[in-house]
Design a protein around this motif. Structure first.
Motif, PDB file in Angstrom:
ATOM      1  N   THR A 415      40.189  51.064  30.199  1.00 45.44           N
ATOM      2  CA  THR A 415      39.535  51.439  31.455  1.00 45.44           C
ATOM      3  C   THR A 415      39.143  50.200  32.250  1.00 45.44           C
ATOM      4  O   THR A 415      38.317  49.410  31.818  1.00 45.44           O
ATOM      5  CB  THR A 415      38.262  52.259  31.163  1.00 45.44           C
ATOM      6  OG1 THR A 415      37.372  51.459  30.375  1.00 45.44           O
ATOM      7  CG2 THR A 415      38.584  53.527  30.390  1.00 45.44           C
ATOM      8  N   THR A 419      30.750  46.830  37.557  1.00 44.45           N
ATOM      9  CA  THR A 419      29.391  47.249  37.908  1.00 44.45           C
ATOM     10  C   THR A 419      29.417  47.931  39.288  1.00 44.45           C
ATOM     11  O   THR A 419      28.779  48.958  39.507  1.00 44.45           O
ATOM     12  CB  THR A 419      28.469  46.008  37.969  1.00 44.45           C
ATOM     13  OG1 THR A 419      28.598  45.299  36.734  1.00 44.45           O
ATOM     14  CG2 THR A 419      27.020  46.393  38.200  1.00 44.45           C
ATOM     15  N   ARG A 529      29.993  39.097  32.485  1.00 45.31           N
ATOM     16  CA  ARG A 529      30.344  38.377  33.708  1.00 45.31           C
ATOM     17  C   ARG A 529      29.363  37.259  33.936  1.00 45.31           C
ATOM     18  O   ARG A 529      28.170  37.499  34.039  1.00 45.31           O
ATOM     19  CB  ARG A 529      30.236  39.334  34.876  1.00 45.31           C
ATOM     20  CG  ARG A 529      31.531  39.884  35.303  1.00 45.31           C
ATOM     21  CD  ARG A 529      31.289  41.046  36.218  1.00 45.31           C
ATOM     22  NE  ARG A 529      31.061  40.624  37.580  1.00 45.31           N
ATOM     23  CZ  ARG A 529      31.033  41.497  38.580  1.00 45.31           C
ATOM     24  NH1 ARG A 529      31.193  42.775  38.359  1.00 45.31           N
ATOM     25  NH2 ARG A 529      30.859  41.089  39.800  1.00 45.31           N
TER      26      ARG A 529
HETATM   27  C1  WTA Z   1      36.830  42.858  33.979  1.00 47.08           C
HETATM   28  C2  WTA Z   1      32.403  46.129  33.275  1.00 47.08           C
HETATM   29  C3  WTA Z   1      40.834  44.107  32.544  1.00 47.08           C
HETATM   30  C4  WTA Z   1      37.329  42.667  35.401  1.00 47.08           C
HETATM   31  C5  WTA Z   1      32.774  47.606  33.321  1.00 47.08           C
HETATM   32  C6  WTA Z   1      36.203  43.216  36.249  1.00 47.08           C
HETATM   33  C7  WTA Z   1      38.586  44.353  32.974  1.00 47.08           C
HETATM   34  C8  WTA Z   1      34.995  42.817  35.449  1.00 47.08           C
HETATM   35  C9  WTA Z   1      38.605  45.640  32.378  1.00 47.08           C
HETATM   36  C10 WTA Z   1      33.822  43.741  35.670  1.00 47.08           C
HETATM   37  C11 WTA Z   1      39.845  46.122  31.837  1.00 47.08           C
HETATM   38  C12 WTA Z   1      36.604  45.208  33.108  1.00 47.08           C
HETATM   39  N1  WTA Z   1      40.922  45.323  31.954  1.00 47.08           N
HETATM   40  N2  WTA Z   1      39.703  43.602  33.048  1.00 47.08           N
HETATM   41  N3  WTA Z   1      39.954  47.290  31.232  1.00 47.08           N
HETATM   42  N4  WTA Z   1      37.363  46.140  32.480  1.00 47.08           N
HETATM   43  N5  WTA Z   1      37.328  44.116  33.394  1.00 47.08           N
HETATM   44  O1  WTA Z   1      30.907  44.360  36.221  1.00 47.08           O
HETATM   45  O2  WTA Z   1      37.526  41.295  35.641  1.00 47.08           O
HETATM   46  O3  WTA Z   1      30.566  43.770  33.785  1.00 47.08           O
HETATM   47  O4  WTA Z   1      36.178  42.679  37.548  1.00 47.08           O
HETATM   48  O5  WTA Z   1      31.888  45.760  34.503  1.00 47.08           O
HETATM   49  O6  WTA Z   1      35.418  42.890  34.074  1.00 47.08           O
HETATM   50  O7  WTA Z   1      32.760  43.443  34.815  1.00 47.08           O
HETATM   51  P1  WTA Z   1      31.441  44.307  34.828  1.00 47.08           P
END
Ligand code: WTA
Length: 650
Positions: A415, A419, A529
């Motif tokens: 998935t 955020t 992140r």
């Molecule tokens: C990365 C987490 C590849 C991506 C839900 C995004 C992913 C950032 C994937 C968001 C995935 C999250 N495949 N990359 N399945 N899921 N990312 O805000 O770079 O903590 O922009 O949200 O994680 O991180 P956040």
């Protein structure tokens, strides 16, 4: 593996996995036509999905889009906590387990929907008694204990906006977030458990709240006497005392406008200042509720084990608002996956008969390293679906997950989301889509995605480009708290009216999407992140540091690791002690997840003649790659010196 090698591996991935007939036949969504119909009329699709919620007043129109601002389900009234809790107590789910909680030391607690209703209502009453009003911000800094979702839902019940700060953040980081959100109330705990050790949350909170708008601090007792905390007269109130004196009768849910804010959640960006991502009530709830049924195929008898911490968006969406709004059962675990042993997740999955498991690639790579024997010790036959999130999953980790955890039986939903997006945007519907290890496959119904070049034109298959979302969707962020201009610039500044997530991607010949990772100065360490600028500003705040440049380099388990290049002030000598001190300094200012893996001292940083740090060169050095073009460097000898030093470090 370097990003280039990773990409080559991904491009040559040709294994495919179709859903088993037995899975397909029981899936919530079995008709591929849903993609086409949602694409033709997204508003009709989302309007139908929104009917799954309970509304106090129906909405009058579905969407108003004035880029970059969207409004969804206009004119409607509802309450998120009512949808996640109260309404289920009026059905057969009244005595169904809502939250099954496992503490790290081995204690456990099960809250049925009816019990959860009582806890949330007592907490809602208590918050109101403490003076919290609709629209006020409440900061929550708790470990993974049931009081965390209870606090969030209590805020939602009275219309307060919660801002959960991950328990791994430092006092300084908590303080910055309290000030930015202008919160008057903080909910924390005496301490938390992590690998058998005490995490001093109250001590951090005491430090964080000085000279902030915080008036009251509610303290949950988790650890007890061992935490050794003192209550601050007049400011601190014990959670347990508040709950003991609150009535258990139903507390009325505040009717909220669809667009009223539900919560803030801070995330890293390309500047040193974290952004408070704002989510609305109806849009967010519709999005997350839908994805439980589409992507996670949730049924009434499922037991959904999500290993994320509620301090991050995955926990908000897939431990709290998603599963509870859908009347599901969630398993919530307090601690570390290797405590007391490396089979803790599998022990929990077996103990509670988890049917769906949602975790991160970094964890899977760690499990691979530990060996399959820990998984094989347990009966995981209850599992029927697996999910991953947080970063691109390398095909080897995908295959391991498929083989050892899913026992070649469970579909995997990779998935992609953020955020900002609120819920999964690119992911297979498990009963319909043939998966390929390493690809998040295609956008979920109702979401319009493209991959474009610098000018915003779609790129052909096989070419990398910017991942973009071309139409508004219900659970999109509404703004950045207190900084609408930043919201506009960051997400809609590059392409007019089109959302830019900040990830690179490419499409293969079958139309599958392969996410390549961040294209900005955000790094992804174990799925967290982290903005390079945040780490840099922490480092330069240290009196010994003149300048710092931070890059992410690939790391076998963490995905990426932080390398910091540091120049010291005149007269300061480099030493191993200083390296340790600087690492600790970053931990104190941000949190343990931002600790640099390595710090390299350099007399100078490679800069262009106009004085810009050439991060690309630093990244080349970090990855041990052939150094790219250095002709624009003011002083090319800097790179040679750095390279030599980086080698020594190995
Ligand atoms: C990365 C987490 C590849 C991506 C839900 C995004 C992913 C950032 C994937 C968001 C995935 C999250 N495949 N990359 N399945 N899921 N990312 O805000 O770079 O903590 O922009 O949200 O994680 O991180 P956040």
């Amino acid at each position: 593996m370097s990003p280039k090698e990773q990409l080559d591996t991904l491009l040559h991935e040709s294994r495919t996995f179709s859903p088993a007939e037995s899975f397909r036949q029981q899936a919530n969504f079995q008709d591929e036509g849903i993609y086409e119909s949602a694409l033709q009329d997204p508003e009709a699709f989302w309007s139908t999905q929104a009917q799954e919620l309970t509304w106090f007043k129906d909405f009058e129109s579905v969407c108003n889009w004035e880029p970059p601002h969207a409004q969804w389900f206009i004119g409607g009234k509802l309450n998120a906590a009512y949808n996640c809790v109260d309404r289920h107590t009026l059905t057969h789910r009244k005595n169904k387990a809502a939250i099954i909680w496992e503490g790290e030391p081995g204690d456990s607690r099960v809250l049925t929907y009816d019990m959860l209703r009582r806890e949330v209502d007592k907490a809602a009453y208590a918050l109101r008694e403490l003076g919290v009003q609709k629209g006020d911000r409440v900061t929550i800094y708790l470990p993974m204990v049931p009081e965390l979702p209870i606090s969030m839902l209590a805020c939602a019940k009275i219309g307060a906006i919660h801002s959960v700060v991950f328990g791994g953040f430092s006092a300084q980081a908590l303080r910055d977030r309290i000030i930015d959100a202008d919160s008057k109330l903080l909910i924390t705990a005496d301490a938390g458990w992590r690998r058998g050790k005490i995490v001093p949350l109250k001590a951090n909170a005491d430090e964080a709240v000085v000279d902030t708008p915080i008036e009251k601090v509610v303290v949950v007792e988790r650890v007890g006497a061992e935490a050794g905390i003192a209550l601050h007269e007049g400011r601190d109130v014990r959670w347990q005392d508040l709950m003991a004196s609150a009535p258990t009768s139903p507390y009325p849910a505040e009717p909220m406008d669809s667009e009223d804010y539900l919560f803030l959640l801070y995330t890293s960006g390309t500047t040193g200042k974290p952004k408070g991502i704002v989510h609305s009530t109806a849009g967010y709830l519709t999005g997350v509720n839908t994805s439980m049924r589409t992507v996670f195929d949730l049924k009434d008898n499922d037991v959904f084990f999500c290993t994320a911490d509620i301090g991050w968006i995955t926990g908000h969406t897939y431990l709290v608002y998603g599963p509870l709004s859908a009347g599901g059962t969630v398993v919530m675990y307090e601690g570390s996956p290797d405590f007391p042993d490396r089979d803790r997740y599998w022990e929990i999955a077996e103990k509670y008969g988890a049917t769906i498991l949602y975790t991160a690639p970094t964890s899977i790579r760690m499990f691979m390293k530990w060996g399959s024997q820990y998984v094989e010790k347990h009966d995981l036959s209850s599992l029927r679906l697996l999910g991953t999130v947080g970063e691109p999953i390398n095909p080897e980790a995908w295959m391991w997950y498929h083989k050892y955890v899913g026992q070649e039986r469970c579909p995997i939903v990779d998935t992609w989301w953020q955020t900002e997006t609120g819920c999964a945007m690119i992911a297979p519907l498990p009963g319909l889509i043939t998966t390929k290890p390493g690809s998040a496959t295609r956008p979920v119904p109702g979401i319009a995605v493209d991959i474009v070049d610098e000018d915003g034109n779609s790129v052909p298959p096989g070419h990398g480009g910017y991942l973009v979302i071309t139409k508004p969707w219900p659970s999109m962020l509404r703004t950045v708290w207190g900084d609408d201009e930043r919201f506009r610039k960051t997400y809609f500044g590059k392409f007019e009216g089109i959302y830019l997530p900040g990830d690179g991607a490419h499409l293969d010949e079958d139309g599958y999407i392969w996410i390549l990772g961040r294209i900005d100065d955000v790094i992804n360490v174990s799925g967290h992140r982290i903005g390079t600028a945040e780490v840099e500003s922490a480092l330069v705040a240290h009196p010994a540091v003149a300048e710092a440049a931070v890059i992410g380099r690939s790391h076998e388990v963490k995905g990426q690791a932080i390398t910091a290049f540091v120049t010291l002030r005149e007269g300061v000598a480099s030493s191993d002690d200083l390296v340790t001190e600087l690492k600790q300094y970053v931990v104190e200012r941000i949190g343990a997840m931002a600790r640099p893996e390595e710090i390299l001292f350099t007399a100078e940083l490679p800069k262009t003649r106009s004085g810009k740090i050439m991060r690309r060169l630093l990244r080349d050095i970090g990855e041990g790659r052939v150094i790219g073009d250095t002709t624009t460097l003011a002083d090319p000898s800097v790179v040679e010196a750095l390279k030599a030093q980086y080698k020594d470090q190995d």
